[in-house]
Design a protein around this motif. Structure first.
Motif, PDB file in Angstrom:
ATOM      1  N   GLU A 135       0.828  -1.206   0.000  1.00 38.05           N
ATOM      2  CA  GLU A 135       0.000   0.000   0.000  1.00 38.05           C
ATOM      3  C   GLU A 135       0.862   1.255   0.000  1.00 38.05           C
ATOM      4  O   GLU A 135       1.999   1.245   0.468  1.00 38.05           O
ATOM      5  CB  GLU A 135      -0.936   0.002   1.201  1.00 38.05           C
ATOM      6  CG  GLU A 135      -2.007  -1.065   1.158  1.00 38.05           C
ATOM      7  CD  GLU A 135      -3.007  -0.881   0.024  1.00 38.05           C
ATOM      8  OE1 GLU A 135      -3.142   0.254  -0.474  1.00 38.05           O
ATOM      9  OE2 GLU A 135      -3.648  -1.874  -0.367  1.00 38.05           O
ATOM     10  N   GLY A 183      -9.041  -3.629  -1.823  1.00 32.60           N
ATOM     11  CA  GLY A 183      -7.776  -4.309  -2.060  1.00 32.60           C
ATOM     12  C   GLY A 183      -7.789  -5.817  -2.140  1.00 32.60           C
ATOM     13  O   GLY A 183      -6.744  -6.420  -2.365  1.00 32.60           O
ATOM     14  N   LEU A 192      -9.339  -5.943  -6.196  1.00 36.45           N
ATOM     15  CA  LEU A 192      -7.893  -5.733  -6.114  1.00 36.45           C
ATOM     16  C   LEU A 192      -7.461  -4.332  -6.506  1.00 36.45           C
ATOM     17  O   LEU A 192      -6.396  -3.866  -6.100  1.00 36.45           O
ATOM     18  CB  LEU A 192      -7.179  -6.755  -7.016  1.00 36.45           C
ATOM     19  CG  LEU A 192      -7.270  -8.221  -6.590  1.00 36.45           C
ATOM     20  CD1 LEU A 192      -6.704  -9.123  -7.679  1.00 36.45           C
ATOM     21  CD2 LEU A 192      -6.528  -8.453  -5.274  1.00 36.45           C
ATOM     22  N   ASP A 193      -8.258  -3.634  -7.296  1.00 36.04           N
ATOM     23  CA  ASP A 193      -7.850  -2.326  -7.801  1.00 36.04           C
ATOM     24  C   ASP A 193      -8.340  -1.175  -6.936  1.00 36.04           C
ATOM     25  O   ASP A 193      -8.261  -0.014  -7.339  1.00 36.04           O
ATOM     26  CB  ASP A 193      -8.342  -2.145  -9.237  1.00 36.04           C
ATOM     27  CG  ASP A 193      -9.857  -2.231  -9.364  1.00 36.04           C
ATOM     28  OD1 ASP A 193     -10.502  -2.703  -8.401  1.00 36.04           O
ATOM     29  OD2 ASP A 193     -10.384  -1.842 -10.423  1.00 36.04           O
ATOM     30  N   THR A 195      -8.280   0.967  -3.101  1.00 36.37           N
ATOM     31  CA  THR A 195      -7.301   1.243  -2.040  1.00 36.37           C
ATOM     32  C   THR A 195      -7.873   2.017  -0.856  1.00 36.37           C
ATOM     33  O   THR A 195      -7.134   2.351   0.075  1.00 36.37           O
ATOM     34  CB  THR A 195      -6.106   2.048  -2.599  1.00 36.37           C
ATOM     35  OG1 THR A 195      -6.585   3.286  -3.135  1.00 36.37           O
ATOM     36  CG2 THR A 195      -5.367   1.279  -3.673  1.00 36.37           C
ATOM     37  N   TRP A 334      -0.831  -5.047  -3.572  1.00 36.26           N
ATOM     38  CA  TRP A 334      -1.287  -3.979  -4.448  1.00 36.26           C
ATOM     39  C   TRP A 334      -0.123  -3.433  -5.252  1.00 36.26           C
ATOM     40  O   TRP A 334       1.010  -3.343  -4.774  1.00 36.26           O
ATOM     41  CB  TRP A 334      -1.893  -2.840  -3.626  1.00 36.26           C
ATOM     42  CG  TRP A 334      -2.442  -1.739  -4.481  1.00 36.26           C
ATOM     43  CD1 TRP A 334      -3.681  -1.658  -5.029  1.00 36.26           C
ATOM     44  CD2 TRP A 334      -1.751  -0.560  -4.914  1.00 36.26           C
ATOM     45  NE1 TRP A 334      -3.814  -0.517  -5.778  1.00 36.26           N
ATOM     46  CE2 TRP A 334      -2.637   0.177  -5.727  1.00 36.26           C
ATOM     47  CE3 TRP A 334      -0.459  -0.069  -4.700  1.00 36.26           C
ATOM     48  CZ2 TRP A 334      -2.286   1.384  -6.318  1.00 36.26           C
ATOM     49  CZ3 TRP A 334      -0.100   1.137  -5.297  1.00 36.26           C
ATOM     50  CH2 TRP A 334      -1.006   1.856  -6.087  1.00 36.26           C
ATOM     51  N   GLY A 339      -3.705  -5.257  -8.706  1.00 36.25           N
ATOM     52  CA  GLY A 339      -3.108  -6.025  -7.630  1.00 36.25           C
ATOM     53  C   GLY A 339      -3.173  -7.501  -7.964  1.00 36.25           C
ATOM     54  O   GLY A 339      -3.644  -7.901  -9.035  1.00 36.25           O
TER      55      GLY A 339
END
Length: 350
Positions: A135, A183, A192-193, A195, A334, A339
């Motif tokens: 991160e 995440g 996954l994309d 944050t 990530w 990610g």
């Protein structure tokens, strides 16, 4: 090996083998070990708490938190009513470990904003299923999420010297207002994309990190919480992330039921369909606190209602020799543009 490190390692073994302790015997063993760790940590802190350096550190913490609160109030246009400039002395702005003392409108600001370094947070070793490595090092982790604004101030203290611990890299992560984590690709999570609710900051000379975020929501089975992990001697990478280092602390911080209920009554929290688990229903939360262990974040309302925002703060005592690297088990990694999933994280077993 120092006694504190030995006890913490023992606690890690108990928690790691058990995962989430279920039987009464398992819970009793875990809590007894944790109480020993906490008692030792508190004794270590008390030996140095009255030193000139420790007193000066607390004075700076009080000044910093008061200044930040006024800055945030001005930023959000909450200084219009001069009669409310002593907002920080209001009973409803007091946190769990202060309210039972009967503080009132005459309570000095220094008392409200004290760093409370004798309340140490034990490393839990159970990192949870949604830790994401890689991160970004950043202070604003809101990412456009809707919810009650929250400014988080964590201070990390060496339990042996009561001195601040600078240059630690502090990961925090939490769900959004509807109980969804970013995440990770697990069903029902953000992907996954994403944050939001995740970020890293390096502690300053006073051992402090600050984040701007929203107050976390809830999901079934766990009380409202923020995950916290500290890493020492890590290498900061050119892409704004870090790698390596030694994990000194893995833990979770919790909130008063009163502030949770106040926030949950607002939008968009009230649209969360999950049944809320209270602190008293969560094994890892407040009902397991001891006289030496207080996992609750102190808080004050920035205005007259939750929607005006919150200032959250806590000082955390760390063992500078603790090593929880084996417990740093990410669910995903990530990287810019997306990610990748990692093998299913396992509970720590040191």
């Amino acid at each position: 090996m120092p006694l504190a490190t030995t006890l913490v390692a023992l606690l890690a073994c108990v928690a790691g083998v058990l995962g989430h302790p279920s039987s009464e015997e398992d819970k009793k063993a875990y809590l007894e070990t944790r109480s020993r760790v906490i008692a030792h940590t508190r004794r270590s802190l008390e030996r140095c708490a009255d030193s000139p350096e420790a007193r000066a550190l607390e004075e700076r913490a009080v000044a910093r938190r008061m200044a930040k609160a006024e800055e945030l109030r001005a930023k959000y246009g909450l200084n219009k009513d001069k009669r409310d400039r002593q907002w920080f002395q209001h009973y409803n702005g007091l946190s769990h470990d202060m309210s039972y003392k009967g503080y009132n409108l005459n309570t000095p600001a220094k008392t409200l904003f004290s760093s409370n370094t004798t309340c140490a947070l034990v490393p839990e070793t159970i990192i949870g299923p949604y830790y994401v490595e890689g991160e970004l090092i950043r202070s604003d982790i809101t990412d456009g999420q809707k919810g009650v604004r929250a400014h988080v101030d964590y201070q990390f203290i060496n339990i042996r010297t009561c001195k601040p611990m600078p240059d630690l890299l502090i990961d925090i992560w939490h769900c959004n207002a509807l109980g969804v984590y970013s995440g990770v690709s697990a069903p029902g999570q953000g992907g996954l994309d994403t944050t939001y609710g995740r970020g890293v900051q390096k502690t300053d000379a006073d051992g402090v990190v600050q984040f701007d975020t929203i107050f976390p929501g809830h999901y079934e089975g766990r009380a409202t919480h923020i995950h916290v992990m500290s890493t020492d001697h890590a290498r900061v990478l050119p892409n704004g992330t870090f790698e390596g280092g030694t994990v000194r602390h893995i833990g979770q911080t919790y909130f008063d039921e009163s502030v949770i209920k106040a926030v949950e009554a607002t939008e968009p929290y009230r649209r969360n369909p999950a049944r809320r688990t209270t602190n008293l229903q969560d094994f890892f939360a407040g009902d397991q606190a001891t006289p030496q262990y207080d996992p609750f974040v102190k808080h004050v309302y920035l205005g007259k209602k939750p929607q005006d925002g919150l200032l959250l703060f806590l000082s955390i005592g760390l063992d500078p020799d603790a090593d929880y690297n084996e417990c740093r088990t990410p669910a995903a990694h990530w990287h810019p543009g997306g990610g990748e999933d990692l093998p299913d994280p396992q509970f720590c077993n040191m």
